[in-house]
Design a protein around this motif. Structure first.
Motif, PDB file in Angstrom:
ATOM      1  N   GLY A  10       0.793  -1.216   0.000  1.00  0.00           N
ATOM      2  CA  GLY A  10       0.000   0.000   0.000  1.00  0.00           C
ATOM      3  C   GLY A  10       0.829   1.271   0.000  1.00  0.00           C
ATOM      4  N   PHE A  11       2.147   1.135  -0.182  1.00  0.00           N
ATOM      5  CA  PHE A  11       3.047   2.294  -0.187  1.00  0.00           C
ATOM      6  C   PHE A  11       4.031   2.149  -1.345  1.00  0.00           C
ATOM      7  CE2 PHE A  11       1.688   1.582   4.177  1.00  0.00           C
ATOM      8  CZ  PHE A  11       1.270   2.846   4.587  1.00  0.00           C
ATOM      9  N   PRO A  12       3.586   2.409  -2.578  1.00  0.00           N
ATOM     10  CA  PRO A  12       4.462   2.232  -3.735  1.00  0.00           C
ATOM     11  C   PRO A  12       5.685   3.137  -3.651  1.00  0.00           C
ATOM     12  CG  PRO A  12       2.506   3.489  -4.327  1.00  0.00           C
ATOM     13  CD  PRO A  12       2.266   2.962  -2.946  1.00  0.00           C
ATOM     14  N   THR A  13       6.806   2.642  -4.167  1.00  0.00           N
ATOM     15  CA  THR A  13       8.049   3.407  -4.120  1.00  0.00           C
ATOM     16  C   THR A  13       8.690   3.506  -5.497  1.00  0.00           C
ATOM     17  OG1 THR A  13       9.362   1.425  -3.613  1.00  0.00           O
ATOM     18  CG2 THR A  13       8.538   2.718  -1.733  1.00  0.00           C
ATOM     19  N   ALA A  14       9.468   4.566  -5.665  1.00  0.00           N
ATOM     20  CA  ALA A  14      10.329   4.703  -6.839  1.00  0.00           C
ATOM     21  C   ALA A  14      11.702   4.199  -6.432  1.00  0.00           C
ATOM     22  CB  ALA A  14      10.398   6.163  -7.281  1.00  0.00           C
ATOM     23  N   ASN A  15      12.166   3.133  -7.093  1.00  0.00           N
ATOM     24  CA  ASN A  15      13.453   2.519  -6.760  1.00  0.00           C
ATOM     25  C   ASN A  15      14.539   3.084  -7.663  1.00  0.00           C
ATOM     26  OD1 ASN A  15      11.988   0.883  -5.040  1.00  0.00           O
ATOM     27  ND2 ASN A  15      11.873  -0.806  -6.502  1.00  0.00           N
ATOM     28  N   LEU A  16      15.617   3.582  -7.063  1.00  0.00           N
ATOM     29  CA  LEU A  16      16.708   4.121  -7.852  1.00  0.00           C
ATOM     30  C   LEU A  16      17.637   3.014  -8.331  1.00  0.00           C
ATOM     31  CD1 LEU A  16      15.681   6.825  -6.720  1.00  0.00           C
ATOM     32  CD2 LEU A  16      18.072   7.545  -6.537  1.00  0.00           C
ATOM     33  N   SER A  17      18.241   3.244  -9.467  1.00  0.00           N
ATOM     34  CA  SER A  17      19.208   2.315 -10.033  1.00  0.00           C
ATOM     35  C   SER A  17      20.420   2.167  -9.108  1.00  0.00           C
ATOM     36  CB  SER A  17      19.670   2.809 -11.403  1.00  0.00           C
ATOM     37  OG  SER A  17      20.207   4.126 -11.287  1.00  0.00           O
ATOM     38  N   HIS A  76       8.986   6.806  -1.377  1.00  0.00           N
ATOM     39  CA  HIS A  76       7.528   6.778  -1.449  1.00  0.00           C
ATOM     40  C   HIS A  76       7.042   8.222  -1.494  1.00  0.00           C
ATOM     41  CE1 HIS A  76       3.325   6.019  -0.668  1.00  0.00           C
ATOM     42  NE2 HIS A  76       3.376   6.758   0.427  1.00  0.00           N
ATOM     43  N   VAL A  77       6.523   8.617  -2.651  1.00  0.00           N
ATOM     44  CA  VAL A  77       6.024   9.978  -2.821  1.00  0.00           C
ATOM     45  C   VAL A  77       4.695  10.105  -2.091  1.00  0.00           C
ATOM     46  CG1 VAL A  77       5.262  11.704  -4.490  1.00  0.00           C
ATOM     47  CG2 VAL A  77       7.222  10.231  -5.020  1.00  0.00           C
ATOM     48  N   LEU A  78       4.599  11.102  -1.240  1.00  0.00           N
ATOM     49  CA  LEU A  78       3.398  11.271  -0.434  1.00  0.00           C
ATOM     50  C   LEU A  78       2.215  11.712  -1.295  1.00  0.00           C
ATOM     51  CD1 LEU A  78       4.880  13.059   2.728  1.00  0.00           C
ATOM     52  CD2 LEU A  78       4.787  10.620   2.167  1.00  0.00           C
ATOM     53  N   ASP A  79       1.102  11.001  -1.129  1.00  0.00           N
ATOM     54  CA  ASP A  79      -0.181  11.382  -1.754  1.00  0.00           C
ATOM     55  C   ASP A  79      -0.145  11.361  -3.275  1.00  0.00           C
ATOM     56  OD1 ASP A  79      -1.148  11.938   0.883  1.00  0.00           O
ATOM     57  OD2 ASP A  79      -0.242  13.929   0.781  1.00  0.00           O
ATOM     58  N   GLN A  80       0.727  10.541  -3.852  1.00  0.00           N
ATOM     59  CA  GLN A  80       0.817  10.473  -5.322  1.00  0.00           C
ATOM     60  C   GLN A  80       0.988   9.018  -5.752  1.00  0.00           C
ATOM     61  OE1 GLN A  80       0.556  12.914  -7.592  1.00  0.00           O
ATOM     62  NE2 GLN A  80       0.370  14.591  -6.129  1.00  0.00           N
ATOM     63  N   ASP A  81       0.019   8.162  -5.415  1.00  0.00           N
ATOM     64  CA  ASP A  81       0.166   6.736  -5.650  1.00  0.00           C
ATOM     65  C   ASP A  81       0.164   6.346  -7.128  1.00  0.00           C
ATOM     66  OD1 ASP A  81       0.205   6.570  -2.959  1.00  0.00           O
ATOM     67  OD2 ASP A  81      -1.769   5.634  -2.724  1.00  0.00           O
ATOM     68  N   GLY A  82      -0.356   7.200  -8.006  1.00  0.00           N
ATOM     69  CA  GLY A  82      -0.494   6.811  -9.407  1.00  0.00           C
ATOM     70  C   GLY A  82       0.650   7.224 -10.304  1.00  0.00           C
ATOM     71  N   LEU A  83       1.765   7.714  -9.759  1.00  0.00           N
ATOM     72  CA  LEU A  83       2.866   8.175 -10.589  1.00  0.00           C
ATOM     73  C   LEU A  83       3.536   7.024 -11.331  1.00  0.00           C
ATOM     74  CD1 LEU A  83       4.715  10.738  -8.268  1.00  0.00           C
ATOM     75  CD2 LEU A  83       3.374  11.251 -10.312  1.00  0.00           C
ATOM     76  N   ASP A  84       3.880   7.270 -12.589  1.00  0.00           N
ATOM     77  CA  ASP A  84       4.658   6.305 -13.377  1.00  0.00           C
ATOM     78  C   ASP A  84       5.992   6.970 -13.697  1.00  0.00           C
ATOM     79  OD1 ASP A  84       5.766   4.466 -15.031  1.00  0.00           O
ATOM     80  OD2 ASP A  84       4.231   4.575 -16.596  1.00  0.00           O
ATOM     81  N   LEU A  85       7.026   6.589 -12.951  1.00  0.00           N
ATOM     82  CA  LEU A  85       8.330   7.244 -13.073  1.00  0.00           C
ATOM     83  C   LEU A  85       9.391   6.341 -13.685  1.00  0.00           C
ATOM     84  CD1 LEU A  85       8.369   8.933  -9.551  1.00  0.00           C
ATOM     85  CD2 LEU A  85       7.952  10.064 -11.740  1.00  0.00           C
ATOM     86  N   TYR A  86       9.006   5.149 -14.126  1.00  0.00           N
ATOM     87  CA  TYR A  86       9.998   4.215 -14.653  1.00  0.00           C
ATOM     88  C   TYR A  86      10.772   4.836 -15.825  1.00  0.00           C
ATOM     89  CZ  TYR A  86       7.760   0.629 -11.829  1.00  0.00           C
ATOM     90  OH  TYR A  86       7.268  -0.096 -10.776  1.00  0.00           O
ATOM     91  N   GLY A  87      12.084   4.744 -15.739  1.00  0.00           N
ATOM     92  CA  GLY A  87      12.934   5.293 -16.785  1.00  0.00           C
ATOM     93  C   GLY A  87      13.251   6.761 -16.609  1.00  0.00           C
ATOM     94  N   HIS A  88      12.609   7.434 -15.644  1.00  0.00           N
ATOM     95  CA  HIS A  88      12.882   8.846 -15.404  1.00  0.00           C
ATOM     96  C   HIS A  88      14.127   8.991 -14.536  1.00  0.00           C
ATOM     97  CE1 HIS A  88       8.559  10.495 -16.182  1.00  0.00           C
ATOM     98  NE2 HIS A  88       8.841   9.482 -16.978  1.00  0.00           N
ATOM     99  N   ARG A  89      14.872  10.036 -14.767  1.00  0.00           N
ATOM    100  CA  ARG A  89      15.960  10.382 -13.860  1.00  0.00           C
ATOM    101  C   ARG A  89      15.380  11.263 -12.754  1.00  0.00           C
ATOM    102  NH1 ARG A  89      21.226   9.850 -13.396  1.00  0.00           N
ATOM    103  NH2 ARG A  89      22.467  11.401 -12.298  1.00  0.00           N
ATOM    104  N   VAL A  90      15.699  10.926 -11.520  1.00  0.00           N
ATOM    105  CA  VAL A  90      15.166  11.670 -10.382  1.00  0.00           C
ATOM    106  C   VAL A  90      16.297  11.987  -9.409  1.00  0.00           C
ATOM    107  CG1 VAL A  90      12.898  10.558 -10.560  1.00  0.00           C
ATOM    108  CG2 VAL A  90      14.622   9.616  -8.996  1.00  0.00           C
TER     109      VAL A  90
END
Length: 314
Positions: A207-214, A263-277
């Motif tokens: 229930g807490f999606p995360t953006a995983n860095l390379s 885990h971006v707060l309050d933004q569960d629908g983000l699709d960041l795959y392949g993005h540089r962050v």
């Protein structure tokens, strides 16, 4: 900022320069003080403000067994030097050939012939040339012969601190997870940048999606644990508040390397795959621990998110 990768790349008509020499690992507040002085001195005589640095820590060649991790990658170091407003940086390839160059030859070929140096700025403990024979005193002596001056810059101490600023101190603070104090020594927030890659998607299941860095990032990652901070998507430029995890997920014990997950707060629908962050660490919330069962883990993550929200003033 112009980046030269070899002294031969410096144009003959580049003009006189004011030069700071050093590793500049982390480009911390001590380095920034030197750079400001370089720029001031250069403006005063109409010269170019230049940094001379190395493509790696010289210890990687000279004493690899004690060489520490870099605070930032070479590319990130050049970004930070460019942001400081320097006119140019000369990046020297530090290999056995450069290590064997006598100090006097280093001065003549690089500082005098290539850069036409007017003033050299170095730290009090600066050493260069074969065997570390080059010292500020040698620079001053050669300056009399080759028409340049030498300015030895003293140590920088953050307000209220009794310790001088150094890359070693930054590493110690990051190893302790003290990102707040590290930000003071760096003069900017602790941050790492990388590409968002696919992970095990366990955060989404909890229930807490995360953006995983390379695995490859551009700076030293702080200690394992949970942090409050921010994540900036380079594709859109949007900066999001986040709860950040660093470590190997000991509850499940199936992650082979340390990883940064935001885990971006309050933004569960983000699709960041392949993005540089860029993930920015603001406050350390707790250490990394293993939990007995999913329910305990979910409860703790919810508490971490609430704590992160409070620390970020949301």
């Amino acid at each position: 900022m112009i980046v030269f990768r070899d002294p031969a790349e410096v144009p003959a008509d580049f003009g006189r320069t004011v030069v700071a020499i050093g590793k500049f690992d982390g480009v911390h507040v001590g380095h920034q003080a030197i750079i400001r002085k370089v720029q001031e001195d250069a403006r005063a005589i109409g010269a170019r403000a230049v940094a001379v640095t190395f493509d790696r820590n010289p210890l990687e060649v000279l004493r690899p067994q004690i060489c520490p991790d870099n605070v930032v990658s070479l590319d990130r170091k050049l970004e930070l030097l460019g942001e400081s407003g320097l006119d140019a940086t000369l990046v020297l390839t530090f290999d056995s050939a450069l290590a064997s160059v006598p100090a006097e030859e280093f001065v003549r070929t690089i500082l005098v012939d290539a850069l036409r140096v007017a003033t050299v700025l170095v730290g009090v403990d600066f050493r260069f040339g074969n065997g570390g024979a080059g010292t500020p005193e040698l620079l001053k002596h050669m300056g009399l012969e080759h028409d340049f001056s030498v300015d030895v810059i003293g140590d920088v101490f953050p307000q209220g601190e009794g310790r001088r600023v150094s890359s070693t101190w930054v590493r110690e603070l990051l190893a302790a997870g003290d990102v707040a104090q590290a930000a003071i020594v760096l003069g900017r927030p602790v941050a790492v940048s990388g590409e968002v890659v696919h992970g095990l998607k366990r955060g989404r299941e909890l229930g807490f999606p995360t953006a995983n860095l390379s695995e490859t990032v551009d700076a030293l990652i702080p200690a394992d644990g949970i942090y409050a901070g921010w994540m900036t998507d380079h594709t859109t430029g949007v900066r999001y508040p986040a709860a950040i995890s660093v470590g190997t997920n000991p509850t499940f014990d199936d992650v082979s390397r340390r990883q940064v997950e935001a885990h971006v707060l309050d933004q569960d629908g983000l699709d960041l795959y392949g993005h540089r962050v860029t993930v920015e660490f603001t406050a350390h919330l707790r250490g990394m621990v293993a939990f007995e069962g999913m329910a305990a883990l979910i409860d703790q993550i919810a508490a971490d998110v609430a704590d992160a929200r409070a620390r970020l003033g949301l």
